[in-house]
Design a protein around this motif. Structure first.
Motif, short mmCIF file in Angstrom:
data_model
loop_
_atom_site.label_atom_id
_atom_site.label_comp_id
_atom_site.label_asym_id
_atom_site.label_seq_id
_atom_site.Cartn_x
_atom_site.Cartn_y
_atom_site.Cartn_z
N ALA A 59 -20.14 -47.49 23.56
CA ALA A 59 -21.19 -47.56 24.58
C ALA A 59 -20.58 -47.62 25.97
O ALA A 59 -21.10 -47.02 26.92
CB ALA A 59 -22.08 -48.79 24.34
N LEU A 60 -19.45 -48.33 26.12
CA LEU A 60 -18.77 -48.39 27.41
C LEU A 60 -18.28 -47.01 27.83
O LEU A 60 -18.50 -46.59 28.97
CB LEU A 60 -17.59 -49.36 27.33
CG LEU A 60 -16.67 -49.38 28.56
CD1 LEU A 60 -17.40 -49.90 29.78
CD2 LEU A 60 -15.42 -50.20 28.28
N SER B 173 -18.87 -42.47 31.41
CA SER B 173 -18.87 -41.01 31.55
C SER B 173 -20.15 -40.51 32.19
O SER B 173 -20.12 -39.68 33.10
CB SER B 173 -18.68 -40.37 30.16
OG SER B 173 -17.46 -40.76 29.57
N VAL B 174 -21.28 -41.02 31.73
CA VAL B 174 -22.57 -40.61 32.30
C VAL B 174 -22.66 -41.03 33.77
O VAL B 174 -23.13 -40.26 34.62
CB VAL B 174 -23.73 -41.21 31.49
CG1 VAL B 174 -25.06 -40.99 32.20
CG2 VAL B 174 -23.78 -40.60 30.09
N ALA B 175 -22.19 -42.23 34.07
CA ALA B 175 -22.23 -42.71 35.45
C ALA B 175 -21.40 -41.82 36.37
O ALA B 175 -21.83 -41.50 37.49
CB ALA B 175 -21.72 -44.15 35.52
N LEU C 149 -13.99 -35.79 38.09
CA LEU C 149 -14.12 -36.24 36.71
C LEU C 149 -12.77 -36.48 36.05
O LEU C 149 -12.70 -36.67 34.82
CB LEU C 149 -14.92 -35.20 35.89
CG LEU C 149 -16.34 -34.92 36.36
CD1 LEU C 149 -17.07 -34.04 35.36
CD2 LEU C 149 -17.12 -36.21 36.63
N VAL C 150 -11.70 -36.48 36.83
CA VAL C 150 -10.38 -36.76 36.26
C VAL C 150 -10.36 -38.10 35.50
O VAL C 150 -9.74 -38.19 34.43
CB VAL C 150 -9.30 -36.75 37.37
CG1 VAL C 150 -7.98 -37.30 36.86
CG2 VAL C 150 -9.10 -35.33 37.88
N PRO C 151 -11.01 -39.19 36.01
CA PRO C 151 -11.00 -40.44 35.25
C PRO C 151 -11.58 -40.31 33.83
O PRO C 151 -11.22 -41.09 32.96
CB PRO C 151 -11.85 -41.38 36.10
CG PRO C 151 -11.67 -40.87 37.50
CD PRO C 151 -11.61 -39.38 37.35
#
Length: 222
Positions: free
Chosen positions: A187-188, A193-195, A217-219
């Motif tokens: 869930a994390l 990712s969505v955030a 989006l590299v992170p």
């Protein structure tokens, strides 16, 4: 070794390994923060929360907008601690309310210090603690329609993550069993990712300027 090769060749990590953009450092610190939180849940040692908080502070110092991600990770930390505290009552595991409070404080203090230093930097450079250098009055803000930005970041040949990070296909398939086995951790990953996608999908320059693939989006590749 195989995972290292796949990470280097099948994600957008390699093009940014020799650049001074903030996203690679932020991604590394975010990964370190989550790792430290997992170690805290396994060992119940407060020093891991100090490490997690320090990593979280570096994430914010690298990109202030990533405070949203740290809020998600902070909720994960609190939720994990509460879960350990509840389990201690049912299964006799040694984890007290005092340990929970100590862990949360140890995580929060470095984050607050990093936030204070960032505000001080803004005051010194821009004479305003809330000034970040972006010209929001000129349109540099969260002004892009969400559907346009999300499509551009995920699917478009210009910056689409699916085209520039082929490993994402396998990640999407593997995420389902991960979510079944490690629901809390899955869930994390999903929420962060969505955030990231939503946050930068509405950013005025969602494509990240002169970059290869979706730089913002590299992170996610970590």
């Amino acid at each position: 070794a195989l995972l290292g090769v796949l990470f280097g060749l099948c994600t957008i990590a390699w093009p940014y390994a020799n650049q001074f953009f903030g996203e690679p450092l932020s991604g590394l610190c975010l990964l370190g923060c989550v790792f430290a939180l997992i170690m805290w849940r396994q060992t119940q040692r407060v020093r891991w929360m100090v490490v997690a908080g320090t990593e979280a502070g570096l994430v914010i110092a690298t990109a202030a907008v990533h405070l949203v991600l740290i809020a998600v990770v902070g909720a994960y930390a609190v939720g994990g601690g509460v879960n350990m505290w509840q389990r201690s009552g049912r299964f006799g595991e040694p984890f007290s309310l005092r340990q929970l409070a100590s862990g949360i404080i140890a995580f929060a203090l470095p984050v607050l210090v990093a936030g204070a230093l960032l505000l001080w930097y803004n005051e010194v450079r821009f004479s305003n603690v809330l000034e970040t250098g972006y010209h929001f009055e000129s349109g540099e803000g969260f002004t892009t329609p969400l559907t346009q930005g999300v499509y551009g970041l995920i699917l478009s040949p210009y910056r689409g993550l699916l085209w520039h990070t082929p490993l994402l296909f396998a990640s999407l398939l593997g995420f389902i069993p991960v979510l079944r086995r490690l629901r809390f951790d899955g869930a994390l990953i999903g929420t962060v990712s969505v955030a990231l996608v939503v946050m930068y999908g509405v950013w005025w320059m969602w494509w990240g300027g002169f970059a290869w693939g979706p730089r913002f989006l590299v992170p996610m590749t970590a």
